[in-house]
Motif scaffolding. Structure first.
Motif, short mmCIF file in Angstrom:
data_model
loop_
_atom_site.label_atom_id
_atom_site.label_comp_id
_atom_site.label_asym_id
_atom_site.label_seq_id
_atom_site.Cartn_x
_atom_site.Cartn_y
_atom_site.Cartn_z
N PRO A 76 45.22 23.40 16.46
CA PRO A 76 45.30 24.56 15.39
C PRO A 76 44.93 24.24 13.95
N ASP A 77 44.46 24.84 13.32
CA ASP A 77 44.07 24.49 11.79
C ASP A 77 44.43 25.23 10.85
N GLY A 78 44.25 25.03 9.49
CA GLY A 78 44.71 26.02 8.60
C GLY A 78 43.91 27.54 8.73
N GLN A 79 42.94 27.58 9.22
CA GLN A 79 42.34 29.08 9.34
C GLN A 79 43.14 29.73 10.26
N LEU A 80 43.69 29.23 11.41
CA LEU A 80 44.54 30.07 12.27
C LEU A 80 45.79 30.24 11.63
N SER A 81 46.29 29.62 10.77
CA SER A 81 47.54 29.72 9.94
C SER A 81 47.47 31.04 9.15
N GLU A 82 46.30 30.98 8.56
CA GLU A 82 45.90 32.38 7.46
C GLU A 82 45.62 33.44 8.51
N GLU A 83 45.13 33.23 9.42
CA GLU A 83 44.99 34.60 10.35
C GLU A 83 46.29 35.04 10.92
N ILE A 84 46.88 34.08 11.37
CA ILE A 84 48.41 34.54 12.01
C ILE A 84 49.08 35.16 10.72
N ALA A 85 49.13 34.66 9.70
CA ALA A 85 49.80 35.28 8.55
C ALA A 85 49.44 36.68 8.26
N ARG A 86 47.99 36.91 8.32
CA ARG A 86 47.59 38.34 8.29
C ARG A 86 47.92 39.14 9.40
N MET A 87 48.11 38.55 10.56
CA MET A 87 48.82 39.21 11.92
C MET A 87 50.06 39.69 11.48
N ASP A 88 50.79 38.45 10.99
CA ASP A 88 52.30 39.02 10.74
C ASP A 88 52.50 39.95 9.75
N ALA A 89 51.79 40.05 8.71
CA ALA A 89 51.87 40.91 7.70
C ALA A 89 51.50 42.46 8.32
N ALA A 90 50.59 42.44 9.10
CA ALA A 90 50.46 43.76 10.03
C ALA A 90 51.61 44.34 10.85
N ALA A 91 51.93 43.26 11.51
CA ALA A 91 53.26 43.41 12.24
C ALA A 91 54.41 43.63 11.76
N ALA A 92 54.70 43.55 10.56
CA ALA A 92 55.91 43.73 9.69
C ALA A 92 55.77 44.99 9.29
N LYS A 93 54.55 45.52 8.94
CA LYS A 93 54.32 47.03 8.60
C LYS A 93 54.37 47.75 10.04
N LEU A 94 54.08 47.15 11.07
CA LEU A 94 54.12 48.17 12.41
C LEU A 94 55.67 48.23 12.59
N ALA A 95 56.40 47.30 12.42
CA ALA A 95 57.82 47.27 12.74
C ALA A 95 58.75 48.19 12.17
N THR A 96 58.09 48.74 10.92
CA THR A 96 58.89 50.05 10.38
C THR A 96 58.56 51.01 10.88
N ILE A 97 57.83 51.44 11.66
CA ILE A 97 57.41 52.57 12.23
C ILE A 97 58.71 52.96 13.35
N ALA A 98 58.91 54.39 13.49
CA ALA A 98 60.15 54.73 14.21
C ALA A 98 59.75 54.31 15.76
N ILE A 99 60.66 54.05 16.83
CA ILE A 99 60.37 53.74 17.87
C ILE A 99 59.94 54.82 18.80
N ASP A 100 58.85 54.74 19.62
CA ASP A 100 58.21 55.64 20.23
C ASP A 100 58.96 55.89 21.52
N GLU A 101 59.48 57.07 21.70
CA GLU A 101 60.24 57.25 23.11
C GLU A 101 59.63 58.20 24.04
N SER A 102 58.32 58.48 23.69
CA SER A 102 57.41 59.16 24.90
C SER A 102 57.02 57.92 25.83
N CYS A 103 56.55 58.76 26.84
CA CYS A 103 55.97 57.81 28.18
C CYS A 103 54.65 57.38 27.69
N ASP A 104 53.88 58.13 27.17
CA ASP A 104 52.66 57.73 26.54
C ASP A 104 52.66 56.55 25.46
#
Length: 479
Positions: A303-331
């Motif tokens: 693992p290198d610094g590039q992966l760390s930067e990429e994971i940081a961007r993924m974490d930022a997106a994941a944090a945004k997604l986590a604010t969305i309401a839980i989807d209770e539908s089957c789909d």
């Protein structure tokens, strides 16, 4: 004149059938199949279901257009069920026998414990692996010419490794892998996609992506699949306005639009991310490519610094997604909330191979736990992983493709809209990106028990427009 759909013979790729099929069709139907082959790489015929374990395995197909005789031989495979409830047999390299082979003569030469099964299969239908060996042996003894034609479709030679790997060739292989993965997730035969096995170093300087030499490539503003985004937010409108090479693939009611964004010179690109958007099931999956060093991955991955930067961007997106309401539908149900995956590639593709980059998939969440354990520490205390480091805790390409295609992993249906800012950032960034968007050509997919798109229409977050003609049933739009 080579047989229609002959690009595989031209490339001389390894192709070894494990079983066979005897297909009986009328001369008129064979002409239709050959007409399809003249304009595309494969043709298809609905057949009775074969054992599920035999799907996706190469199959030599014997074709009969005259009762009691085998008249042609071809390469074939069953990837998916047909809409009729049967299986869809994809066929290519249809080759006529110089002299028709009498079935009764073949049966007379078949010997062995599975002889009864082989004789029965010659009447039409699937030939099991054991029976297939007996049929091929009998064909060699009955008609050397026909046997030679059949053997000519079989190539047991291993592809040689690329003697001069470069960053450009590496990125070319990643792009091709992302496209092929998208096609398989959408259940579209990957034979529809044509690209050279490796990047041609003698190609024109402006050739920067695998779609640049394709005359069928369009720009994003011409894509029907994105026309319904006009009423969406400004980020989606930005995505729609971009002009990047894109290609549309279709298979029945499914259409897949693959967009290659940010065409920078291949030498400057460090890899290709795959973003797969399944509009039918409203899920999105992100894949980050990493490669083990060494010709066969023996050097591991550090693992290198590039992966760390990429994971940081993924974490930022994941944090945004986590604010969305839980989807209770089957789909909207998913096996887990993590839509991010790392694909560790064991080596570059062999020079003549056009399939997947060999590798394994792991969820980002699992990777974060793994790098905190002693198992990833090298001899000098650094972090390094090998294929064996993951043991059985990884997904094969088959596992990954199946889970994405059936909507078991990825974002929930309610998280789709918040992804637009991240797609916009990716389109403006300095890294190569493959964006694949899958949808259905029909308003409501047929409710087939084996169809991964037969789960009913997805949830909507945008009200449908008023019908232009009152009293007429409005067209259902999936976004």
């Amino acid at each position: 004149m080579p047989p229609a759909g002959n690009q595989y013979l031209d490339a001389r790729l390894p192709w070894v059938p494990e079983h066979g099929y005897v297909l009986s069709v009328t001369p008129g139907r064979l002409e239709e199949l050959e007409e399809d082959l003249s304009v595309q790489s494969t043709c298809s015929q609905a057949v009775p279901k074969i054992p599920a374990a035999m799907r996706r395995r190469w199959m030599l197909c014997f074709i009969s257009v005259k009762k009691g005789y085998l008249t042609h031989v071809a390469r074939s495979v069953v990837y998916y069920p047909a809409e009729s409830g049967r299986d869809k047999l994809d066929i290519w390299n249809v080759t006529p026998f110089a002299k028709h082979v009498r079935v009764t003569a073949l049966k007379a030469k078949i010997e062995g414990r599975q002889a009864w099964r082989a004789k029965q299969a010659l009447n039409g239908g699937h030939i099991s692996p054991a029976a297939f060996t007996l049929v091929m042996d009998a064909l060699r003894r009955v008609d050397g010419g026909a046997s030679g034609a059949a053997e000519g479709l079989i190539d047991r030679r291993l592809a040689s490794p690329d003697p001069t790997p470069t960053r450009a060739k590496e990125n070319w292989a990643y792009q091709r892998d992302a496209v092929i993965t998208s096609l398989e997730i959408a259940r579209i035969p990957k034979e529809q996609f044509k690209a050279s096995a490796q990047f041609d170093e003698k190609a024109p300087a402006d050739l920067t992506s695998i779609f640049d030499g394709d005359d069928d490539v369009t720009t994003m503003e011409d894509l029907v699949i994105l026309q319904d985004l006009d009423e969406a937010n400004e980020d989606w409108q930005f995505v729609k306005r971009q002009r990047y090479p894109a290609k549309l693939f279709t298979n029945g009611d499914t259409k897949l639009t693959i967009i290659l964004a940010n065409k920078l010179p291949l030498e400057r690109q460090l890899g290709v991310d795959l973003i797969y958007v399944n509009e039918t099931l409203k899920s999105v999956v992100f894949v980050q490519y990493k490669m083990f060093s060494g010709m066969n991955g023996e050097g591991g991955y550090r693992p290198d610094g590039q992966l760390s930067e990429e994971i940081a961007r993924m974490d930022a997106a994941a944090a945004k997604l986590a604010t969305i309401a839980i989807d209770e539908s089957c789909d909207g149900y998913r096996l887990g909330p993590d839509p991010f995956f790392l694909k560790f590639c064991s080596k570059l593709l062999s020079h003549e191979t056009i399939g997947h980059v060999p590798g394994i998939y792991v969820p980002l969440g699992y990777w974060k736990r793994l790098v905190k354990t002693p198992v990833v520490k090298g001899k000098k205390g650094g972090t390094i992983v090998y294929t064996e480091t993951f043991g059985r805790r990884h997904f094969t390409p088959t596992h990954f493709i199946d889970m994405v295609g059936r909507g078991w992993i990825g974002t929930s249906a309610l998280q789709t809209d918040v992804l637009a800012p991240y797609l916009r950032a990716a389109l403006q960034g300095d890294k190569g990106l493959v964006l694949a968007v899958q949808s259905s050509n029909s308003g409501h997919p047929d409710a087939d028990e084996e169809s991964e798109e037969g789960l009913g229409p997805p949830l909507r977050t945008v009200a449908p427009p008023k019908p232009r003609y009152p009293g007429k049933k409005p067209k259902v739009i999936q976004i």
